[in-house]
Enzyme design. Structure first.
Site, PDB file in Angstrom:
ATOM      1  N   LYS A  68       0.823  -1.221   0.000  1.00 37.60           N
ATOM      2  CA  LYS A  68       0.000   0.000   0.000  1.00 37.60           C
ATOM      3  C   LYS A  68       0.860   1.275   0.000  1.00 37.60           C
ATOM      4  O   LYS A  68       0.453   2.290  -0.543  1.00 37.60           O
ATOM      5  CB  LYS A  68      -0.935   0.006   1.225  1.00 37.60           C
ATOM      6  CG  LYS A  68      -1.998  -1.095   1.187  1.00 37.60           C
ATOM      7  CD  LYS A  68      -2.737  -1.196   2.515  1.00 37.60           C
ATOM      8  CE  LYS A  68      -3.795  -2.290   2.504  1.00 37.60           C
ATOM      9  NZ  LYS A  68      -4.396  -2.499   3.837  1.00 37.60           N
ATOM     10  N   TYR A 193      -5.739  -5.542  -7.376  1.00 36.93           N
ATOM     11  CA  TYR A 193      -5.350  -5.369  -5.970  1.00 36.93           C
ATOM     12  C   TYR A 193      -4.770  -6.677  -5.399  1.00 36.93           C
ATOM     13  O   TYR A 193      -3.776  -6.662  -4.670  1.00 36.93           O
ATOM     14  CB  TYR A 193      -6.568  -4.896  -5.163  1.00 36.93           C
ATOM     15  CG  TYR A 193      -6.333  -4.792  -3.675  1.00 36.93           C
ATOM     16  CD1 TYR A 193      -5.657  -3.701  -3.126  1.00 36.93           C
ATOM     17  CD2 TYR A 193      -6.791  -5.783  -2.801  1.00 36.93           C
ATOM     18  CE1 TYR A 193      -5.438  -3.607  -1.763  1.00 36.93           C
ATOM     19  CE2 TYR A 193      -6.574  -5.696  -1.437  1.00 36.93           C
ATOM     20  CZ  TYR A 193      -5.900  -4.610  -0.919  1.00 36.93           C
ATOM     21  OH  TYR A 193      -5.681  -4.522   0.439  1.00 36.93           O
ATOM     22  N   VAL A 263      -0.060  -8.695   6.359  1.00 36.37           N
ATOM     23  CA  VAL A 263      -0.516  -9.914   7.035  1.00 36.37           C
ATOM     24  C   VAL A 263       0.295 -11.157   6.666  1.00 36.37           C
ATOM     25  O   VAL A 263       0.102 -12.217   7.247  1.00 36.37           O
ATOM     26  CB  VAL A 263      -2.018 -10.223   6.805  1.00 36.37           C
ATOM     27  CG1 VAL A 263      -2.905  -9.319   7.625  1.00 36.37           C
ATOM     28  CG2 VAL A 263      -2.379 -10.209   5.351  1.00 36.37           C
TER      29      VAL A 263
HETATM   30  N1  LIG Z   1      -3.270  -6.151   6.289  1.00 33.14           N
HETATM   31  C1  LIG Z   1      -2.963  -6.682   5.128  1.00 33.14           C
HETATM   32  O1  LIG Z   1      -1.823  -7.046   4.858  1.00 33.14           O
HETATM   33  C2  LIG Z   1      -4.126  -6.873   4.236  1.00 33.14           C
HETATM   34  C3  LIG Z   1      -3.781  -7.154   2.800  1.00 33.14           C
HETATM   35  C4  LIG Z   1      -4.682  -8.194   2.199  1.00 33.14           C
HETATM   36  N2  LIG Z   1      -4.295  -8.426   0.848  1.00 33.14           N
HETATM   37  C5  LIG Z   1      -6.125  -7.770   2.307  1.00 33.14           C
HETATM   38  O2  LIG Z   1      -6.580  -6.960   1.554  1.00 33.14           O
HETATM   39  O3  LIG Z   1      -6.833  -8.253   3.134  1.00 33.14           O
END
Ligand SMILES: NC(=O)CC[C@H](N)C(=O)O
Length: 309
Positions: A68, A193, A263
């Site tokens: 992001k 995404y 995550v």
């Molecule tokens: N917190 C994260 O790393 C979230 C990214 C994950 N791809 C999502 O959109 O849920």
């Protein structure tokens, strides 16, 4: 690039590793659930090109939310600040990263910041290009420049796994579409995404990106401005205020460096003017941050006075 293993850093990894047992690997994206919860590795990339590391730094992982910050830098370069911040805000939420709650209470329904999923989806929507493929390739080539590694690409299995299970993110897009913030086919944006979040690299690559931000957007080796310094400053500020989700305040107090987590268990740290950090530790705390990775940064920050505050 060569990265020297450091016994000193290894001792910090050993001390932090017990924390991996207290967390849990993310499995809401099924492909992420396969990671080994005991893993913990770190690389530190200095602007001189020197690199020190500990743990299995060749292990690849996907960026997830770390992407992001990169997509934000990219669209700020593509579209400029006014365009971007007309569509996404600058304030922390105090909510989990995938929360929909604030969208409904805010008017207009623009996401509060680009580090929560709603905001990141708006950012990805803004990536220039005539097709999803072209937008992805442009973003990938930017990441390859930041890492100085042309082999960096996305993990197809993780992207597919996220695509198949991203109904919460779909609902955020539907909401934003209804409110005129996003104007794109929902499946197309989820596809892009999911691929963005699945961009894959190792700690070394990640530490190098951290070093670019630490050097105000300049390539640590060549000095070439990969990101304009004002854009780099905006990204680092978001890393401080929202980079660790709704644990950003505590992180700023205890560690005090711009950082972004995902995550997958990755954390990118950027110590302004000094070096970049890449960590991988897939066992997560209840807020979705690498539990041992945070502990490791806390020990390092204390012993080496890394806090910028
Ligand atoms: N917190 C994260 O790393 C979230 C990214 C994950 N791809 C999502 O959109 O849920």
């Amino acid at each position: 690039m060569l990265c020297r293993t450091s016994d000193e850093l290894q001792r910090y990894v050993e001390r932090s590793k017990e924390w991996t047992k207290k967390g849990k690997v993310a499995d809401y994206i099924p492909a992420l659930g396969k990671e080994n919860p005991d893993d913990l590795s770190i690389a530190i990339h200095y602007p001189s090109g020197e690199c020190v590391s500990a743990g299995d730094i060749k292990k690849k992982f996907t960026l997830q939310s770390i992407s992001k910050v990169i997509s934000l830098a990219f669209v700020l370069m593509d579209k400029g600040k006014d365009f971007v911040f007309d569509r996404v805000g600058m304030e922390p939420t105090g909510d989990p990263f995938n929360s929909i709650a604030k969208l409904e209470t805010m008017a207009p329904a623009k996401p509060l910041n680009p580090m929560i999923n709603a905001g990141a989806l708006v950012v990805t929507h803004m990536i220039n290009g005539d097709s999803t493929e072209e937008r992805l390739q442009r973003l990938l080539s930017f990441v390859q420049d930041l890492t100085n590694d042309q082999s960096v690409t996305y993990n197809k299995e993780v992207a597919q796994s996220e695509y198949e299970t991203a109904d919460l993110n779909r609902s955020l897009i539907y909401f934003l579409k209804q409110h005129g913030i996003i104007d794109e086919d929902v499946e197309q944006l989820i596809d892009l995404y999911s691929k963005q979040c699945s961009i894959e690299m190792n700690c070394l690559n990640l530490a190098r990106i951290g070093a670019v931000f630490a050097m105000d957007g300049a390539d640590p080796q060549t000095g070439k401005q990969l990101i304009p310094s004002d854009v780099s400053r905006i990204c680092k500020t978001f890393m401080v205020t929202c980079g660790m989700y709704n644990a950003s305040g505590e992180f700023a107090i205890k560690i005090g460096i711009p950082a972004k987590s995902g995550v997958s268990g990755g954390i990118m740290g950027s110590v302004p003017g000094r070096f970049g950090i890449g960590i991988f530790g897939p066992s997560l705390d209840e807020k979705g941050n690498s539990i041992a990775g945070i502990r490791l940064l806390e020990l390092l920050s204390k012993d080496y006075q890394l806090s910028m505050f």
